[in-house]
Motif scaffolding. Sequence first.
Motif, PDB file in Angstrom:
ATOM      1  N   ASN A  25       0.836  -5.046  38.046  1.00  0.00           N
ATOM      2  CA  ASN A  25       0.840  -3.858  38.883  1.00  0.00           C
ATOM      3  C   ASN A  25       1.589  -4.127  40.181  1.00  0.00           C
ATOM      4  O   ASN A  25       2.007  -5.234  40.486  1.00  0.00           O
ATOM      5  N   GLN A  26       1.703  -3.055  41.002  1.00  0.00           N
ATOM      6  CA  GLN A  26       2.565  -3.131  42.183  1.00  0.00           C
ATOM      7  C   GLN A  26       2.040  -4.086  43.242  1.00  0.00           C
ATOM      8  O   GLN A  26       2.763  -4.507  44.121  1.00  0.00           O
ATOM      9  N   TRP A  27       0.708  -4.436  43.150  1.00  0.00           N
ATOM     10  CA  TRP A  27       0.137  -5.317  44.166  1.00  0.00           C
ATOM     11  C   TRP A  27       0.140  -6.789  43.735  1.00  0.00           C
ATOM     12  O   TRP A  27      -0.306  -7.645  44.468  1.00  0.00           O
ATOM     13  N   ASN A  28       0.626  -7.079  42.540  1.00  0.00           N
ATOM     14  CA  ASN A  28       0.489  -8.441  42.021  1.00  0.00           C
ATOM     15  C   ASN A  28       1.083  -9.485  42.955  1.00  0.00           C
ATOM     16  O   ASN A  28       0.467 -10.518  43.201  1.00  0.00           O
ATOM     17  N   GLN A  29       2.288  -9.255  43.441  1.00  0.00           N
ATOM     18  CA  GLN A  29       2.950 -10.252  44.281  1.00  0.00           C
ATOM     19  C   GLN A  29       2.808  -9.951  45.775  1.00  0.00           C
ATOM     20  O   GLN A  29       3.157 -10.777  46.610  1.00  0.00           O
ATOM     21  N   GLN A  30       2.299  -8.740  46.092  1.00  0.00           N
ATOM     22  CA  GLN A  30       2.170  -8.373  47.501  1.00  0.00           C
ATOM     23  C   GLN A  30       0.842  -8.814  48.101  1.00  0.00           C
ATOM     24  O   GLN A  30       0.676  -8.829  49.306  1.00  0.00           O
ATOM     25  N   GLY A  31      -0.086  -9.207  47.239  1.00  0.00           N
ATOM     26  CA  GLY A  31      -1.415  -9.527  47.717  1.00  0.00           C
ATOM     27  C   GLY A  31      -2.202  -8.258  47.983  1.00  0.00           C
ATOM     28  O   GLY A  31      -1.664  -7.156  47.966  1.00  0.00           O
ATOM     29  N   GLY A  32      -3.509  -8.375  48.225  1.00  0.00           N
ATOM     30  CA  GLY A  32      -4.307  -7.197  48.502  1.00  0.00           C
ATOM     31  C   GLY A  32      -5.756  -7.405  48.152  1.00  0.00           C
ATOM     32  O   GLY A  32      -6.197  -8.502  47.846  1.00  0.00           O
ATOM     33  N   THR A  33      -6.509  -6.303  48.192  1.00  0.00           N
ATOM     34  CA  THR A  33      -7.933  -6.316  47.876  1.00  0.00           C
ATOM     35  C   THR A  33      -8.243  -5.154  46.943  1.00  0.00           C
ATOM     36  O   THR A  33      -7.765  -4.037  47.169  1.00  0.00           O
ATOM     37  N   ASP A  34      -8.996  -5.431  45.917  1.00  0.00           N
ATOM     38  CA  ASP A  34      -9.444  -4.393  44.995  1.00  0.00           C
ATOM     39  C   ASP A  34     -10.957  -4.260  45.090  1.00  0.00           C
ATOM     40  O   ASP A  34     -11.667  -5.219  45.412  1.00  0.00           O
ATOM     41  N   HIS A  35     -11.440  -3.061  44.746  1.00  0.00           N
ATOM     42  CA  HIS A  35     -12.870  -2.766  44.769  1.00  0.00           C
ATOM     43  C   HIS A  35     -13.262  -2.374  43.336  1.00  0.00           C
ATOM     44  O   HIS A  35     -12.677  -1.453  42.772  1.00  0.00           O
TER      45      HIS A  35
END
Length: 988
Positions: free
Chosen positions: A56-66
């Motif tokens: 998905n678009q956050w794979n390499q950008q890092g982030g937080t999922d709930h």
Amino acid sequence: MTSSNILWPRMAAKSLANTLYSIPHVPGLADALLILCCLMFSAQLATAGSLGNGANQWNQQGGTDHYYCTSNDKSQNTIYFSAEFDFSWPQGTTRVQDSVIGNEFKQALAAKYGYQGPVVCFGTKTKAQTQAQWQSGISGARSSGRTAVETGWIWSGAKVPGGGASGASAAARRAAVLNSSQDSSAGVENGSASGGSESGASASNGSMSGGSEPANSAGQAQNLPAAGTTLAVRILEAVDSSRDPAGKQYRGTVTTAADAGNGVTISRGSMAMVTLMKDQGGWSAHLQSVVVKGQTVNVSSAPAKVMGSAQGAATNAVSTVTSMMGGFGHFGHKPPKSSGVQAIATGDRVLLPPGTQLQFVLSGASAPGGVMASGGGEPSYAGGGNTAGMASSSAAGESASGGTLSAKVQEMLLGPSKQAGMFVVSPDGGHYAVAAMHGSRELVIVDGVDGPEFDHAAHAWSGQAIDFVFNSDGKHSAYVAQNGDEMVEVRDGKTAFTIASIKRLPNGGQEGAVLAIDQSRIHNPDSPTMSLVHQCLISPSGAHVAVASTHASTSEPLNYYMFLDGVKSQPYLSIDVSKIAFVAEKLVYVAQTKDKKFHVVVNDKLGPAHDAVLTLLVNADDNHYAYIAGDGGSNGGNQVVVMDGIPGTPHRGTIRNLTIASNGRVAYEAVVGGTPNSPNGSDDLYVDGHNVGPAVHPFAVVDESGKGKFLEAYVLFSPDGKRVAYVRHAPGGMGVVVDGKMGRAYDNIGVFQFSPDSRHDFYVGHRNLDFVVFDGQEMQGEGTVTNFLFSQTGGRFAYLAYSPQAGFRMVIDGKQSPRFQEFIAKSMSFSADGKHYAYAIHVNFSQCAIIRDGETTKVPSLVPFTTRARPGIDFPPLFFSGDGTRLVWAWPKSDGVSGNVISINSQEITHGHGAYEFPGFSPDSKHFATMIWNGHTYAVSVDGKAGATYDDFLEVNPNVARFLDSHTYRFLGVKGGMVYRVTENLGG
């Protein structure tokens, strides 16, 4: 059991909408919510996983999922919910796959609740939205009448919502998960979890320890195929959702080697297990496991797709026909010929004939952990309970096979392997006949020895299946062959005599022919049409062979002849090919003589003349025969029963429902005058020629095959033939008469059965409830009574009772068990001496239990001892050794290594195999053997030790793989395209 099934956004939306559909309020709300969910998930749930949609678009950008997860088995009334949890990953790293989270949740559910079904995880980028959906899901489940269990589970690599990392070294744990290794710790409802020395997610009241991580977890991780891997699998067994339950497993084999990523290659020929699944969207087939580097790995997949021409040209399973004279066989993995049946993998019905090739796209893989528990004392079936008493099993990754079988192996080459219908195995399972060609000539190879060459061998014309008969021990055989215009009998590999000439006559006719003898109704005249047709018959000892033929010429009419051991009978006007049998080594058949009278002929001697012979019936052990004969006259027609050549009393009417006892006694129903049950005539039962009263009501009886098929009989004899039972009118209803003694009256009478030793009897009388009457004593009334079973000796009995108030219970010797969810078919058994009993049940929708002499052993489920042959060969799911001291069963072990496990007395003796066939104890009860398949080859496993391997083995009748004595096991193995009789001598 199904492995985890983590859904991507579109499917996740559908799953949530299905839950909302179950909420019984405003019409149309569910449709609106479904549209809203689809829009919401499409726009905002890109974090729902790399399954199906790739990174998905956050794979390499890092982030937080709930996130939160739920169970996803629509057939269950209970839904398990995790807590909400968050997780983050640094920029430049790859986001964790949903399958890792889901599989860990599935492990926790299996360990705590015994749940083995699919799971689904939902995720958003907004915590409030996740919380709202989580609360809505729980509320919706409860408002629809389902049970929502809040387990408190949090992913081991997650952050507690509103708090820090869930473990003391969350970063290290998260790194391990990102590398696809598995961790066993998980938070559970009303408990805390710990993984080794680390503290798990906290909860309240109680604890569940995950223990230290398995030493082989890294190796397991290296064997895990990556999501997105495409596998082509050929199904080896017929799949039909109209007949099979959800969760049933089927064997398959990988047809094309696949690069599964992570350095993993799945080889061609690897074993694969496919399972049926059902949800509100209908049925589908999914891949459940695949063998990788010799180990069974649980996987999840998208629904199967039918590949190529299989969609338009699949086939039904090839039937196996076996009889005392031999039968047509079936074996191996070759797809049968197309019959135009359409293969369907998803929808309202899944229909996948054997040989259908399917395509699966993997959505995850795991090596899940699991537990199995047992408790002693009286059974307690309520969910949960004390599981401190654990059934003994080997540690994950530890070999339970005990190494290689030490045995002296002898192989005898029997001939080339062929497709179904082109070979025959003897009834004793040790002899093999196969059709072969030598140039343009045909021959039959019997136990490796070439027979004579013919124009056509063992069938009348080219292209037909082999028609070859063995006697009961396989030492003698016979078939019909053609040489030019002559049909000849071949006996024990040598041409015996000429039967008929088939040359053409000037008038266009044919001089002679060999008749097809059909024995479908010899033992039961009311049986459904089921062709048991052969060109010749052989007696049980092999001493005698019979062939029927015709002969005609331009100057003579058509005549019929019977050849017995090459001796030609007198000419007949006709021979009834449905009334021919060997009885106590004597040939008995019905023929019509020149005066147009019918006779029952015994060898070459004609019996009395009749106007008609209506039924020829042979008893179960082929030692006695009886027939109904009809004779006209000036005063009307008479019918009479003739038993072993001795006529009984004639009746001026119709005789039907003829029954023969093992000792030669006969019973029947005679309708004289009027019509059956008419007041203007009589409808009476006769036993040994004596009128015992009106024919009132038939019993329901289970046929001797034990497959649950019900027949009807007005009179029943005990196995030794000395006792008899029937129904008569009684004040207030009808009663059963056993040996002349009338029982109490009921409105209706159901099943009746004598014990195997003929000393005891039971029947079911109905008056508002079902009442079991055992040896004349009435048991407590029940809503329904089924599955009655006698012990072989000792007079013990058991049956399954059900009432809406008390549920299902097993009643053994009159004592009721606690209630349970469901009985596992054919699992009730007594030891041979009658001292012990065992049966298996579903405690609830996700837990099974084995009950042995009142003690309980919990198992996730039972793995059936199945066969590939269709119709299948029946083996009970659990059974005792001959001496009654050992009880065996198979079950699925969820550690990612063991696969299906066989346990004896709760001790694991072998594991790592997907299927077990032909289980059995040695005559002295000291050894247990079963045929095993490791995904590539077959072998016999004795006491957990594997013998020599083979490409395949033949499984056409119950005797092909078995102990010959206490130290010798025999089967028919296939390797290099050849069939071998394999004997493995254990010594001693």
